[in-house]
Motif scaffolding. Structure first.
Motif, PDB file in Angstrom:
ATOM      1  N   THR A  34       0.831  -1.203   0.000  1.00 16.09           N
ATOM      2  CA  THR A  34       0.000   0.000   0.000  1.00 16.09           C
ATOM      3  C   THR A  34       0.863   1.248   0.000  1.00 16.09           C
ATOM      4  O   THR A  34       0.617   2.186  -0.757  1.00 16.09           O
ATOM      5  N   LEU A  37       2.502   1.789  -3.415  1.00 13.05           N
ATOM      6  CA  LEU A  37       1.573   2.256  -4.451  1.00 13.05           C
ATOM      7  C   LEU A  37       1.137   3.699  -4.246  1.00 13.05           C
ATOM      8  O   LEU A  37       0.727   4.365  -5.184  1.00 13.05           O
ATOM      9  N   LEU A  85      -4.197   5.942  -4.330  1.00 15.16           N
ATOM     10  CA  LEU A  85      -4.171   4.514  -4.029  1.00 15.16           C
ATOM     11  C   LEU A  85      -5.475   3.851  -4.459  1.00 15.16           C
ATOM     12  O   LEU A  85      -5.459   2.791  -5.100  1.00 15.16           O
ATOM     13  N   THR A  88      -5.627   3.598  -8.228  1.00 12.20           N
ATOM     14  CA  THR A  88      -4.672   2.615  -8.724  1.00 12.20           C
ATOM     15  C   THR A  88      -5.198   1.198  -8.541  1.00 12.20           C
ATOM     16  O   THR A  88      -5.095   0.367  -9.444  1.00 12.20           O
TER      17      THR A  88
END
Length: 96
Positions: A34, A37, A85, A88
């Protein structure tokens, strides 16, 4: 360490120790992914920082017309990182 699954070790039971260690490893790897990203800052951040910035989101969930909407706070400092995030993860797959 006292705020993670490793705080439960040692429990005195082999299977319980194995379960807590497995849960800790999975949570740690997911938080690292996490952070990677999200942003360069979050890629190097500690586990506690990632939990405070990206997991414990101060948001309000609303439902309307069978859609779920997440209302983030106004001027929340990590809103851009969190929405990046989210986009994505939930965006269409990238071409190879």
């Amino acid at each position: 360490m006292r705020h993670s699954a490793l705080a439960h070790l040692p429990s005195g039971h082999l299977h319980a120790n194995a379960a807590w260690l497995t849960l800790w490893a999975m949570a740690y790897n997911q938080l690292r992914a996490t952070g990677a990203l999200t942003s360069a800052f979050h890629a190097r951040a500690t586990t506690a920082t990632l939990r405070a910035h990206l997991v414990q989101v101060p948001a309000r969930i609303a439902r309307s017309a069978r859609r779920i909407t997440l209302h983030l706070p106004y001027n929340w400092p990590w809103q851009h990182a969190w929405t990046h995030l989210f986009d994505t993860i939930h965006g269409p797959p990238q071409p190879v």
